[in-house]
Motif scaffolding. Structure first.
Motif, PDB file in Angstrom:
ATOM      1  N   ARG A   1       0.829  -1.207   0.000  1.00 23.91           N
ATOM      2  CA  ARG A   1       0.000   0.000   0.000  1.00 23.91           C
ATOM      3  C   ARG A   1       0.866   1.260   0.000  1.00 23.91           C
ATOM      4  N   PHE A   2       1.994   1.214   0.719  1.00 24.73           N
ATOM      5  CA  PHE A   2       2.898   2.364   0.778  1.00 24.73           C
ATOM      6  C   PHE A   2       3.430   2.718  -0.602  1.00 24.73           C
ATOM      7  N   TRP A   3       3.870   1.703  -1.371  1.00 19.74           N
ATOM      8  CA  TRP A   3       4.475   1.961  -2.665  1.00 19.74           C
ATOM      9  C   TRP A   3       3.449   2.162  -3.774  1.00 19.74           C
ATOM     10  N   ALA A   4       2.186   1.874  -3.499  1.00 14.54           N
ATOM     11  CA  ALA A   4       1.173   1.977  -4.551  1.00 14.54           C
ATOM     12  C   ALA A   4       1.124   3.374  -5.156  1.00 14.54           C
ATOM     13  N   GLY A   5       1.287   4.415  -4.338  1.00 10.25           N
ATOM     14  CA  GLY A   5       1.237   5.781  -4.858  1.00 10.25           C
ATOM     15  C   GLY A   5       2.590   6.436  -4.992  1.00 10.25           C
ATOM     16  N   ARG A   6       3.665   5.684  -4.718  1.00 11.97           N
ATOM     17  CA  ARG A   6       5.001   6.268  -4.731  1.00 11.97           C
ATOM     18  C   ARG A   6       5.929   5.651  -5.772  1.00 11.97           C
ATOM     19  N   ALA A   7       5.512   4.574  -6.405  1.00  7.79           N
ATOM     20  CA  ALA A   7       6.378   3.903  -7.386  1.00  7.79           C
ATOM     21  C   ALA A   7       6.721   4.851  -8.534  1.00  7.79           C
ATOM     22  N   ARG A   8       7.965   4.781  -8.976  1.00 12.04           N
ATOM     23  CA  ARG A   8       8.434   5.644 -10.060  1.00 12.04           C
ATOM     24  C   ARG A   8       8.172   4.983 -11.406  1.00 12.04           C
ATOM     25  N   ARG A   9       7.890   5.809 -12.416  1.00 10.51           N
ATOM     26  CA  ARG A   9       7.554   5.305 -13.741  1.00 10.51           C
ATOM     27  C   ARG A   9       8.676   5.571 -14.729  1.00 10.51           C
ATOM     28  N   LEU A  10       8.786   4.666 -15.691  1.00 10.14           N
ATOM     29  CA  LEU A  10       9.649   4.864 -16.840  1.00 10.14           C
ATOM     30  C   LEU A  10       8.795   5.317 -18.018  1.00 10.14           C
ATOM     31  N   PRO A  11       9.394   6.063 -18.976  1.00 11.91           N
ATOM     32  CA  PRO A  11       8.616   6.539 -20.133  1.00 11.91           C
ATOM     33  C   PRO A  11       8.432   5.475 -21.200  1.00 11.91           C
ATOM     34  N   ALA A  12       8.157   4.253 -20.763  1.00 10.90           N
ATOM     35  CA  ALA A  12       7.874   3.128 -21.656  1.00 10.90           C
ATOM     36  C   ALA A  12       7.136   2.077 -20.834  1.00 10.90           C
ATOM     37  N   PRO A  13       6.288   1.263 -21.462  1.00  7.58           N
ATOM     38  CA  PRO A  13       5.557   0.237 -20.715  1.00  7.58           C
ATOM     39  C   PRO A  13       6.499  -0.755 -20.026  1.00  7.58           C
ATOM     40  N   VAL A  14       6.105  -1.190 -18.841  1.00  7.78           N
ATOM     41  CA  VAL A  14       6.877  -2.160 -18.057  1.00  7.78           C
ATOM     42  C   VAL A  14       6.006  -3.379 -17.805  1.00  7.78           C
TER      43      VAL A  14
END
Length: 351
Positions: free
Chosen positions: A51-64
């Motif tokens: 739950r902690f990381w659900a809104g904090r995960a970092r994104r890359l500019p490409a699908p993962v």
């Protein structure tokens, strides 16, 4: 067990696995439901972490796309990573695998492959990324403890620029946001021993499966579709709502060999490798089993050579992962037991 971590078994002992091809017949037993106080506590901690990381995960500019498991190794995850990457590559997608590089001697971000074979040793990037680099032409492979930084580096230096990232062993790596989560379960023991670490083989409780988009049962004989659906149904009470698919595992020896062989393994499920070797018709004189990701130091090499001389084996048979660490270090000829994942056709349609 010997001082160097090896367990030896004779070739005529029971393998502890299936009789054909390393695959397991259809049939998913119900999981264990009762949990200890420790499991309730630790499961709660892991749920809060998600739950902690659900809104904090970092994104890359490409699908993962993440391929992971709940087990401590031995789930057929790495062949599945290779199959997914190969499928995307063959569809004309520029794909790059991101891996932690478990067991390597280095730190930081390193390029394991730009799609033209391995650029670093297994010691530098880890045995599994090295194995994937040798097997997957046209697929970039980058290792790093921080998978976000690894992905950003790949976007800067790889050509063609990655269009899709495949996150190897990524289910519990919550710092990187993913667009699709695949969760693998081994058919021969889908729930491990049903307990959480350190008393069991599950990293997270089965309730974590609710975060997966699809579950895959690996090592199924003939990749029978019913097995994948049955796995999904077994996980419904734990909150999983997605589809389930079956994945076969096809094995072959490269190159072939006549006569007796010495089987050497440093993997999480050595009994499965022994069963697969026998299913291929190999005359296994002895099986030396070391721990998963074993480094094969001098004493281990000497033990292998002594066992080969004692048994009169014509060759040493190893997994693709172990060959990366043994190639050129033994007097004996090495033969590679390679396993490829074969998901049912419905999985590729869904993907």
């Amino acid at each position: 067990m010997s001082a160097d971590g090896a367990v030896a078994t004779r070739g005529n002992e029971a393998a502890g696995g299936p009789a054909a091809g390393g695959d397991t017949p259809v049939g998913v037993p119900p999981p264990r439901r009762r949990r200890s106080a420790w499991e309730l506590f630790w499961g709660g901690v892991l749920s809060r972490r998600r739950r902690f990381w659900a809104g904090r995960a970092r994104r890359l500019p490409a699908p993962v796309l993440s391929v992971g498991n709940l087990h401590l190794g031995g789930s057929g995850k790495t062949p599945l990573v290779a199959a997914v990457a190969r499928h995307l590559r063959d569809r004309g997608t520029a794909v790059t695998i991101l891996s932690r590089g478990y067991g390597r001697d280095t730190r930081g971000v390193l390029i394991a492959s730009r799609g033209r074979g391995a650029e670093a040793s297994a010691a530098e990037v880890g045995d599994e990324p090295f194995m994937l680099a040798e097997q997957l032409q046209g697929v970039g492979i980058v290792v790093g403890e921080d998978r976000v930084e690894a992905g950003r580096h790949a976007l800067q230096v790889l050509a063609p620029r990655p269009e899709v990232f495949v996150l190897d062993d990524g289910f519990s790596h919550l710092e990187l946001a993913r667009d699709l989560d695949l969760l693998a379960f081994p058919a021969h023991r889908p729930w491990g021993n049903g307990r959480l670490v350190p008393f069991g083989s599950l990293r997270e409780p089965l309730g974590a499966a609710r975060a997966a988009d699809a579950v895959l049962l690996t090592g199924v004989e003939g990749a029978a579709a019913d097995a994948g659906r049955e796995l999904a149904e077994r996980l419904r009470p734990f909150g999983f709502t997605g589809p389930g698919f079956a994945v076969g595992l096809e094995a072959a020896l490269h190159p072939d060999v006549d006569g007796r062989v010495l089987l050497v393994t440093g993997v999480a499920s050595p009994e499965r490798v022994l069963a697969t070797a026998r299913a291929l018709g190999l005359d296994v004189a002895q099986h030396l089993s070391f721990g998963d990701h074993h480094r094969f130091g001098r004493r281990s090499l000497e033990r292998i050579e002594r066992a080969r001389a004692r048994t009169g084996a014509e060759a040493v048979v190893v997994t693709a992962k172990d060959r990366a660490k043994l190639e050129g270090r033994l007097d004996a000829p090495i033969r590679e037991l390679r396993v490829e994942a074969t998901p049912e056709p419905a999985f590729w349609v869904w993907l």
